[in-house]
Design an enzyme around this catalytic site. Structure first.
Site, PDB file in Angstrom:
ATOM      1  N   HIS A  67       6.862  19.942 -23.078  1.00  0.00           N
ATOM      2  CA  HIS A  67       6.102  20.522 -23.010  1.00  0.00           C
ATOM      3  C   HIS A  67       4.450  19.479 -21.484  1.00  0.00           C
ATOM      4  O   HIS A  67       4.030  20.279 -20.608  1.00  0.00           O
ATOM      5  CB  HIS A  67       4.840  20.118 -24.459  1.00  0.00           C
ATOM      6  CG  HIS A  67       5.358  20.832 -25.150  1.00  0.00           C
ATOM      7  ND1 HIS A  67       4.274  21.977 -25.591  1.00  0.00           N
ATOM      8  CD2 HIS A  67       6.892  20.857 -25.130  1.00  0.00           C
ATOM      9  CE1 HIS A  67       6.312  22.597 -26.130  1.00  0.00           C
ATOM     10  NE2 HIS A  67       6.761  22.054 -26.504  1.00  0.00           N
ATOM     11  N   ASP A 100      -2.022  23.640 -25.098  1.00  0.00           N
ATOM     12  CA  ASP A 100      -0.423  23.860 -25.440  1.00  0.00           C
ATOM     13  C   ASP A 100      -0.389  24.914 -26.336  1.00  0.00           C
ATOM     14  O   ASP A 100      -0.670  24.500 -27.599  1.00  0.00           O
ATOM     15  CB  ASP A 100       0.150  22.665 -26.031  1.00  0.00           C
ATOM     16  CG  ASP A 100       1.710  23.094 -25.920  1.00  0.00           C
ATOM     17  OD1 ASP A 100       2.028  24.065 -26.336  1.00  0.00           O
ATOM     18  OD2 ASP A 100       2.511  21.837 -25.484  1.00  0.00           O
TER      19      ASP A 100
END
Length: 458
Positions: free
Chosen positions: A25, A111
């Site tokens: 990520h 995110d």
């Protein structure tokens, strides 16, 4: 007066970027940050580990204290602690930043698996931009689950591998859905909830970004865009492997494991063009000892060279003397993936189909053998094989094992069979379209330019 006006102008250029603290990520959000910085924005990437701060001269890094993570015993415990402690610490950092920094923040890019970050941003007067690190096909499936237009499959549907039909998508079998969409076995409930919650409040965000490119998922993107304004900004692969417009951007700058770059490249240099099988299944999921045994025998039986990434924690599953017995044909080492994929000697990529690995292969033009394990990898593999037609997918036997014969068949088909030429042509097509997307005036480049233009206007 002029100095004051310049300071006010600079203040609008600050963007904070908050990835979830795992490599898969951080990497795409770091690459997005580099693109923003290249267009004049001042970007701070927020991490929760000083040891995970990548090297990128154009980006500022700030670490939020999260020492509690050192005592966690598993994924779910880490997620629980992160979500109970980090929101308040993030808010404290932003508040201090707005007071003491020369460049006040205007936007928090977060995110998508942390929807609570949008609440923090809004409360402190920032715009919020949700960043999806997976493809829109996977996002669309979870969006349908949230709307109720896709029901969680029943045990009977799972057992019979029933077919699912969704707008703008090919027919999917249950086994093509992300495992988090139907896995109710109780394994990693915290992780599953993290994945499923991504769409809980995304419609309240000021921006919605996704690490993909328009031509790759054209129909799905159009369908989703008709429901909500979404922006593709990928592929988030270092510029050296795409448009080459970002100086010195030839690496992510973050590696959880020690790389043996010189060893791997020297070994590849000695091999013929297109002769090597590159095998890598990511940094998290592991294969069973039985599956490792079949894979080792399958690779040996192909009679081809192979470079296999095996974590140290997994090497005890290898048959004894395997490394010694195959030293003339194979190399087992933790490798610099981008350098390996772009090397002329690599003929195919046997992959778990994690989205970052899939995008890298598409961006560099390497045919794939899809061997998905869990989460979104099942859906990615479906598209690799049946939509983009850049690879083939292994088939399990009645016991859920991929046999040595199946591995041999797949390697032969991708590297030698009649389909191999079509797969190579398609791989080259998607590579060119990936470059077009991020190059000057491309679809992803335009979306990034639009974002920069809007947040720098007062």
């Amino acid at each position: 007066m002029e100095k004051h006006q310049q300071q006010k102008h600079d203040e609008a250029y600050q963007v904070l970027v908050l990835p979830y603290p795992i490599q898969g990520h951080i990497n795409p959000m770091l690459q997005f940050s580099k693109r923003l910085a290249s267009k004049g924005l001042k970007v701070t990437l927020i991490t929760t580990s000083k040891s995970m701060q990548p090297s990128a001269s154009s980006i500022h890094f700030h670490s939020i204290d999260f020492q509690e993570a050192e005592t966690t015993t598993g994924i779910d415990e880490h997620i629980r602690l992160y979500e109970s402690l980090i929101p308040a610490r993030l808010a404290q950092f932003i508040e201090k930043h707005q007071i003491y920094s020369q460049h006040r923040a205007k936007v928090l890019v977060y995110d998508s698996c942390m929807p609570w970050a949008l609440d923090v941003a809004k409360r402190l007067g920032l715009q919020g931009a949700s960043f999806f690190t997976q493809c829109w096909a996977v996002n669309a499936i979870f969006y349908h689950l949230k709307l109720g237009t896709l029901k969680v499959p029943s045990e009977e549907q799972i057992r019979t591998n029933a077919v699912v039909s969704l707008p703008s998508m090919p027919e999917l079998e249950i086994s093509d859905l992300p495992s988090a969409a139907y896995d109710n076995s109780g394994s990693y409930p915290g992780l599953w909830n993290l994945i499923r919650r991504q769409f809980s409040n995304f419609q309240e965000a000021d921006w919605t970004f996704c690490n993909t490119y328009d031509k790759l998922e054209h129909q799905i993107i159009n369908w989703m865009a008709s429901k909500w304004p979404i922006k593709t900004i990928g592929p988030t692969v270092p510029s050296m492997y795409l448009d080459k417009r970002l100086q010195d951007d030839d690496d992510y700058g973050l590696h959880l494991f020690k790389l043996h770059t010189d060893l791997c490249i020297e070994w590849l240099n000695s091999k013929e063009t297109g002769s090597v099988i590159y095998v890598a299944f990511g940094s998290i999921a592991g294969l069973t000892e039985k599956q490792m045994g079949e894979l080792t025998m399958g690779l040996k039986s192909t009679k081809k060279h192979f470079l296999w990434v095996v974590r140290e924690t997994e090497q005890n599953k290898l048959p004894s003397n395997f490394i010694e017995e195959t030293s003339e044909k194979g190399l087992v080492s933790w490798s610099p993936q981008l350098d390996v994929l772009s090397h002329r000697a690599v003929g195919c990529f046997m992959t778990h189909c994690g989205w970052n690995s899939t995008l890298e292969a598409l961006s560099i033009g390497v045919p794939m053998i899809a061997m998905p394990q869990w989460t979104d990898q099942m859906t990615n593999a479906k598209f690799v094989v049946d939509v983009w037609e850049v690879g083939i997918r292994v088939k399990k036997d009645g016991n859920g094992i991929i046999t040595k014969e199946e591995i041999q068949r797949c390697v032969r088909e991708v590297m030698e069979g009649e389909r191999s030429l079509d797969i190579k042509r398609n791989s080259e097509k998607w590579r060119k379209l990936a470059i077009d997307a991020v190059d000057d005036g491309g679809s992803s480049d335009k979306n990034i330019e639009e974002f920069v233009a809007k947040i720098t206007c007062n």
